[in-house]
Motif scaffolding. Sequence first.
Motif, short mmCIF file in Angstrom:
data_model
loop_
_atom_site.label_atom_id
_atom_site.label_comp_id
_atom_site.label_asym_id
_atom_site.label_seq_id
_atom_site.Cartn_x
_atom_site.Cartn_y
_atom_site.Cartn_z
N PRO A 70 28.55 43.96 43.05
CA PRO A 70 28.01 42.67 43.50
C PRO A 70 27.05 42.91 44.67
CG PRO A 70 30.28 42.94 44.24
CD PRO A 70 29.94 44.15 43.42
N PRO A 71 26.32 41.89 45.10
CA PRO A 71 25.38 42.08 46.21
C PRO A 71 26.08 42.07 47.56
CG PRO A 71 25.29 39.83 45.50
CD PRO A 71 26.25 40.54 44.56
N VAL A 72 27.13 42.84 47.65
CA VAL A 72 27.87 43.03 48.90
C VAL A 72 28.09 44.53 49.04
CG1 VAL A 72 28.98 40.75 48.90
CG2 VAL A 72 30.07 42.63 47.69
N PRO A 73 28.45 45.01 50.21
CA PRO A 73 28.46 46.46 50.44
C PRO A 73 29.69 47.20 49.89
CG PRO A 73 29.03 45.30 52.45
CD PRO A 73 28.68 44.25 51.44
N TYR A 74 30.11 46.88 48.67
CA TYR A 74 31.20 47.63 48.07
C TYR A 74 31.13 47.54 46.55
CZ TYR A 74 33.34 42.94 48.45
OH TYR A 74 33.58 41.59 48.42
N LEU A 75 31.56 48.62 45.89
CA LEU A 75 31.68 48.70 44.44
C LEU A 75 33.11 48.32 44.09
CD1 LEU A 75 30.26 49.69 41.79
CD2 LEU A 75 31.29 51.91 42.24
N VAL A 76 33.30 47.53 43.05
CA VAL A 76 34.62 47.07 42.66
C VAL A 76 34.98 47.68 41.31
CG1 VAL A 76 36.05 45.05 42.23
CG2 VAL A 76 34.21 44.91 43.90
N ARG A 77 36.11 48.40 41.27
CA ARG A 77 36.60 49.02 40.04
C ARG A 77 37.90 48.33 39.64
NH1 ARG A 77 34.84 53.26 43.35
NH2 ARG A 77 33.14 54.45 42.40
N PHE A 78 38.00 47.97 38.36
CA PHE A 78 39.20 47.28 37.90
C PHE A 78 39.35 47.43 36.40
CE2 PHE A 78 35.62 44.42 38.02
CZ PHE A 78 35.69 43.71 36.83
N TRP A 79 40.52 47.06 35.90
CA TRP A 79 40.76 47.01 34.46
C TRP A 79 41.11 45.59 34.09
CZ3 TRP A 79 45.63 45.19 33.90
CH2 TRP A 79 46.59 45.53 34.86
N VAL A 80 40.83 45.26 32.85
CA VAL A 80 41.15 43.94 32.30
C VAL A 80 42.03 44.17 31.08
CG1 VAL A 80 40.23 41.83 31.25
CG2 VAL A 80 38.95 42.98 33.09
N ALA A 81 43.26 43.69 31.12
CA ALA A 81 44.18 43.79 29.98
C ALA A 81 44.15 42.45 29.26
CB ALA A 81 45.58 44.12 30.45
N ILE A 82 43.59 42.44 28.07
CA ILE A 82 43.47 41.20 27.31
C ILE A 82 44.81 40.94 26.63
CG2 ILE A 82 42.24 39.99 25.50
CD1 ILE A 82 39.82 41.76 26.24
N GLU A 83 45.42 39.83 27.01
CA GLU A 83 46.77 39.52 26.53
C GLU A 83 46.78 38.60 25.31
OE1 GLU A 83 48.51 37.98 30.18
OE2 GLU A 83 49.52 39.92 30.38
N GLU A 84 45.87 37.65 25.29
CA GLU A 84 45.89 36.66 24.22
C GLU A 84 44.46 36.28 23.86
OE1 GLU A 84 47.53 32.08 23.50
OE2 GLU A 84 47.98 33.11 25.38
N VAL A 85 44.18 36.20 22.57
CA VAL A 85 42.87 35.80 22.09
C VAL A 85 43.05 34.81 20.94
CG1 VAL A 85 40.75 36.56 20.93
CG2 VAL A 85 41.74 37.96 22.74
N GLU A 86 42.38 33.69 21.06
CA GLU A 86 42.25 32.74 19.96
C GLU A 86 40.75 32.54 19.80
OE1 GLU A 86 43.62 28.22 18.82
OE2 GLU A 86 44.68 29.25 20.44
N PRO A 87 40.12 33.19 18.81
CA PRO A 87 38.66 33.19 18.69
C PRO A 87 38.03 31.81 18.83
CG PRO A 87 39.59 34.69 17.09
CD PRO A 87 40.74 33.93 17.71
N ALA A 88 36.99 31.77 19.66
CA ALA A 88 36.20 30.57 19.94
C ALA A 88 36.99 29.48 20.67
CB ALA A 88 35.55 30.00 18.67
N VAL A 89 38.21 29.81 21.14
CA VAL A 89 39.04 28.84 21.84
C VAL A 89 39.51 29.37 23.19
CG1 VAL A 89 41.19 27.51 21.77
CG2 VAL A 89 39.83 27.80 19.67
N LEU A 90 40.07 30.60 23.23
CA LEU A 90 40.75 31.05 24.44
C LEU A 90 40.83 32.57 24.52
CD1 LEU A 90 43.77 29.87 26.20
CD2 LEU A 90 44.21 31.85 24.79
N VAL A 91 40.69 33.08 25.75
CA VAL A 91 40.98 34.48 26.08
C VAL A 91 41.78 34.45 27.37
CG1 VAL A 91 40.07 36.75 26.71
CG2 VAL A 91 38.81 35.32 25.08
N ARG A 92 42.95 35.12 27.37
CA ARG A 92 43.78 35.18 28.58
C ARG A 92 43.95 36.66 28.93
NH1 ARG A 92 46.49 30.99 29.70
NH2 ARG A 92 47.02 30.52 27.54
N ALA A 93 43.75 36.99 30.22
CA ALA A 93 43.80 38.40 30.62
C ALA A 93 44.41 38.57 32.00
CB ALA A 93 42.38 38.98 30.62
N LYS A 94 44.96 39.74 32.22
CA LYS A 94 45.42 40.20 33.54
C LYS A 94 44.38 41.19 34.04
CE LYS A 94 49.98 38.89 33.77
NZ LYS A 94 50.03 37.56 34.27
#
Length: 166
Positions: A70-94
């Motif tokens: 982002p345009p701030v002085p730090y790089l952000v590293r993370f993972w996204v665990a996709i828990e639930e997907v209902e196509p064209a309706v919902l995505v839930r993630a940790k």
Amino acid sequence: MSAHHGGGVPAPEIAGAITTVHRYELPLARQEVWGLISQVSEYRTWWPWLRAFDATALAANEEWRCEVQPPVPYLVRFWVAIEEVEPAVLVRAKVGGDVVGEATLTFSDTDAGCTATLDSSLAPGNRALGLVSRFAGPIARFGHDWVFDSGARQFIARAVEPLVGD
């Protein structure tokens, strides 16, 4: 595109969490938008601040690895665990790593296309970001909102508008 900030996500309280609701109006039907966001191989072309991205699909039980500048002085590293997907309706993630929490993306129909709503509750996941959040809260909030809002603008400009001819 319009965005609304506020509201909240029912989530466990995490110290320093930024809880937001971002709403974006898109001029395509949600099935068309889903077709676009399912193309995870295109993400780095839409979002140049996504420095590294390792993902196979937008599907339940997938885990993505990300680095965001982002345009701030730090790089952000993370993972996204996709828990639930209902196509064209919902995505839930940790989310875990430098940022921790959860997020839910939902789509609803409108007369002009659809609304994408991103509910998130995200907090610093390491000491450095915790200090930024604690002592420079506006900077942390700016970085958080910038990623979501510029991401939506760039997605619309690079993926959506070419399909609608704007």
